[in-house]
Each structure stands twice: as structure tokens, then as C-alpha cells.
Design a protein around this motif. Sequence first.
Motif, short mmCIF file in Angstrom:
data_model
loop_
_atom_site.label_atom_id
_atom_site.label_comp_id
_atom_site.label_asym_id
_atom_site.label_seq_id
_atom_site.Cartn_x
_atom_site.Cartn_y
_atom_site.Cartn_z
N ILE A 194 0.84 -1.21 0.00
CA ILE A 194 0.00 0.00 0.00
C ILE A 194 0.87 1.26 0.00
N LEU A 195 1.89 1.27 0.87
CA LEU A 195 2.76 2.44 0.95
C LEU A 195 3.47 2.68 -0.37
N TRP A 196 3.95 1.62 -0.99
CA TRP A 196 4.65 1.76 -2.28
C TRP A 196 3.73 2.34 -3.35
N ILE A 197 2.46 1.89 -3.37
CA ILE A 197 1.52 2.39 -4.37
C ILE A 197 1.20 3.86 -4.13
N VAL A 198 1.01 4.25 -2.87
CA VAL A 198 0.72 5.66 -2.56
C VAL A 198 1.88 6.54 -2.97
N SER A 200 4.15 5.97 -5.22
CA SER A 200 4.27 6.00 -6.69
C SER A 200 3.22 6.90 -7.33
N GLU A 201 2.11 7.15 -6.63
CA GLU A 201 1.05 8.01 -7.16
C GLU A 201 1.32 9.50 -6.91
N MET A 202 2.27 9.80 -6.04
CA MET A 202 2.60 11.19 -5.73
C MET A 202 3.41 11.81 -6.87
N ASP A 203 3.29 13.12 -7.01
CA ASP A 203 4.03 13.81 -8.08
C ASP A 203 5.53 13.65 -7.91
N ASN A 204 6.00 13.85 -6.69
CA ASN A 204 7.44 13.74 -6.42
C ASN A 204 7.74 12.75 -5.29
N GLY A 205 6.92 11.73 -5.18
CA GLY A 205 7.17 10.66 -4.23
C GLY A 205 7.24 11.10 -2.78
N VAL A 206 8.22 10.55 -2.07
CA VAL A 206 8.37 10.80 -0.64
C VAL A 206 8.62 12.28 -0.35
N THR A 207 9.31 12.96 -1.24
CA THR A 207 9.61 14.38 -1.04
C THR A 207 8.35 15.19 -0.81
N ASP A 208 7.32 14.95 -1.63
CA ASP A 208 6.06 15.68 -1.49
C ASP A 208 5.34 15.29 -0.19
N PHE A 287 1.41 4.64 10.08
CA PHE A 287 1.23 6.08 10.28
C PHE A 287 1.69 6.85 9.04
N PHE A 288 2.79 6.40 8.44
CA PHE A 288 3.28 7.09 7.24
C PHE A 288 2.30 6.92 6.09
N ILE A 289 1.61 5.76 6.01
CA ILE A 289 0.58 5.57 4.99
C ILE A 289 -0.51 6.62 5.15
N GLY A 290 -0.93 6.87 6.39
CA GLY A 290 -1.96 7.88 6.63
C GLY A 290 -1.51 9.26 6.21
N THR A 291 -0.28 9.63 6.55
CA THR A 291 0.25 10.93 6.14
C THR A 291 0.41 11.00 4.62
N ALA A 292 0.85 9.89 4.02
CA ALA A 292 1.01 9.84 2.57
C ALA A 292 -0.34 10.00 1.87
N LEU A 293 -1.37 9.38 2.43
CA LEU A 293 -2.71 9.52 1.85
C LEU A 293 -3.21 10.96 1.96
N PHE A 294 -2.90 11.60 3.09
CA PHE A 294 -3.28 13.01 3.25
C PHE A 294 -2.63 13.85 2.15
N ALA A 295 -1.32 13.63 1.93
CA ALA A 295 -0.61 14.37 0.89
C ALA A 295 -1.18 14.05 -0.49
N TYR A 296 -1.49 12.78 -0.72
CA TYR A 296 -2.02 12.37 -2.03
C TYR A 296 -3.35 13.06 -2.31
#
Length: 406
Positions: A194-198, A200-208, A287-296
Motif C-alpha cells: 500500500i505504501l509503495w503504491i501511494v 508511486s502516485e505522488m508527483d514527487n514521491g516521498v519528497t512531497d 502512520f506514514f501511509i496515513g500521512t502519505a494519503l493526506f498528501a495524495y
Amino acid sequence: MSSLPILDLLIIAIYLLGMIGVGIYFSRKNTNTDQFTKASGHIPGWALGISLYATFLSSNTFLGVPGKAFGSNWNSFVFSLSMPIAAWIAAKYFVPFYRKTGEISAYTHLENRFGPWARTYATVCFILLQLARMGSIFLGIALTLQALTGINVSTIIVVSGICILIYTILGGMEAVIWTEVAQGIIKTIGAFVILWIVISEMDNGVTDIIKIGNLENKFSLGSFKITDFTNSTFWVVFLYGIFINLNNFGVDQNYVQSYHAAKSEREGARSIWLCVYWFLPVTVVFFFIGTALFAYFQQNPDLLLAVKQQVSAEKGVSIEALVPTDYSDRVLPYFMVTKVPHGLLGLIIAAILSAAMSTISSGMNSSATVFLKDIYQRYIDKNITPKKEMMVLYIATSTVGVMAIT
């Protein structure tokens, strides 16, 4: 009946049949109470540690933690930071204590100290708590899987419940532990997928993700004000975590029973630490998945609007009246439905199922154990035969399982 492709349904079916297969495999050894309740004390520490980790990492963690991180911040993660303190106390004092007494029930000791009423009271409370916990997990998992699969809630509860009952009754404690080992690995893989997919869907990945998270204070652990005990500060959650984790490691029958299943006292203590070593970093992932989803969803406001519209229609309120906590638990299922490719979705659903099944199977086995030891043998038949003990365990497990499903 289901919106899932055949490939995903096949993966889920293979998982469920695999869990039943484990129960059938261990059924040949499951012929006495000692085997049913503590696997005859033959489980290695590493397997027991993963099993404890799987029990800790329930479906509420799998789905609820990302929702908390999405709706607020990482304040709840402080609960996990308290685990090493509770683990040290448990490994040093609780495991040796329970192993030396040889009593499989955690509540037998209450009678020795306070009298029969304390033992019975604690036993009844434990069984009622397990029923409530299992019922809530069944419902929560069914509501989520209904959104992902289109399958009726009742069907999901009954099918998953029957599968759990089969392998728990057939294989006893050994089947419960080894299925939990498999489930712990599956749900961990699911989290990373799940984390990897989120990402990969971000414009600039982990940076964003880090950039947006920092801007919105999503990585905050809460206030560090040591004199404030009226709000959910770092220290309030930390102290709460110590006592709850001490309760889990020290007096919860699920864990006490696991200590007896270990090959030795040393292996029992080792299992606690392995549980902590797995749980802490994986909790960070959730927790990082939740934050990543917020950013997404910040980068895709149209998708967030779709989630809000669903919740608004269900609750009968306007979109403007919604706050993040109203829809935070919906974002992960929505993301999975819309963005996870076929095949991987089946794996993730299997991971969510495994998160629920590991907790429920432990609850069924431990509830049956305390019923036999603390109620049946204490008040009904003190001279019960080994054959009748197994019959009581089978009936108690079945009864608890059916009640939880109901």
C-alpha cells in the motif's frame, strides 16, 4: 455479487483455504488439553514473537491507524513508543512468574490472592471483553471489505467466521500460532505494498509527502508540556501506553497462554522482544501511509471531494459540515478501490482479513481455555476426564465463535 475480478477472488480463496489447511494439518496432534491450550510447549520463540505481533496488529490497526494519521497527526504513535518499557517488565517478571506456576489461566492467581470471586469476576470480564472485541472486529472488517468487494456484510462475517472457527477448533493453539505467523507476514507485506503504491502516485514521491506533512504538522507527536494532563499530550499517551501494554503483556490471557506455549522461559521472553521489534517499525509504516494519503488527496482534491460526497450522503449532512475525522477512515478503502491494480488488491484484502483473523482466533482459543479452567473445572466438574476436557474446549470455542459472529 462481487465487483472483484476473478484473480483477486482466487487469491482471497487460496488464503482462506490455506488457513483451514493449517488447522487440518495440526488436527492430528490436537488430541489433549495440553496441546489445545498451549501447543504442548513446543513453539520456538521467533514464531511466538511473530504471533504476538500479529495479535497486536489487528484490523483496527491496519485500517484505523492510517485514518488517525490522515485526520490528525502521529500523537497516537506515542502509544507504541511505550512498548519497550512494558516489554522489559514482562520479560523480566511476568514470563518467569507464569512459567514457574504452571497455571495456564492468568486468573487462577487471583483466587490464590483474593479468593474465588476475583477469579470468576476477571474470567467473566475477559470473556465478555473478547466477545465485544471480536464482534467489533468482525463488523469493522466486513464494512471495509464490502466497500472493496461489493459482497454483503453478513456474508463476509459468516464466511470469515466459519473459516476461523474451523482452523481454531481443528488445530488448537498450535494452529492459531502458526496461522498468526503467516498472517503477520502477509499483513506486513500488504502494508508495504500500500505504501509503495501511494508513494508511486505522488508527483514527487516521498519528497512531497514529507513536505506536505511538515506544512500541515502531520508528523507531530503532540505537546510535550509535562504539566498538562487534560489533553492528549505526548506524556499522557505515553503513560497510557505503559499501563495498557503492561495489561496486555501481564494479565491478558491471550499473551499469558502464549508464554506457556514457548519451549522455555528464555524463548518466552525472547518472543516479547521480537514482537516489539516487529511492531514498532511496522506501526511507523501505517502512520506514514496515513500521512502519505493526506498528501495524495491534497494533490488530488477531486478524489477527496468524491469521498466527502459519499460520507455526506450516508450521514445526511452537508459537505461543508464534515470534519476530517468524519471521513478519515474512508480514504484508505477508497484509494485501494480506485488505485490498487488487480491481483495486488486481492493480496491486500487477504492482508486485511489476516489482521482480523489473528486477533479473533486468539480470542476464541483463550476464551475457551479460561472457561474450562476457571468456570467448568472450578464450579461444575473438578474431576473432569481428559476426553471430556476436549469436548468442553470444542463446545466453548464453537459457542464463543458463534456468539462473536452473531
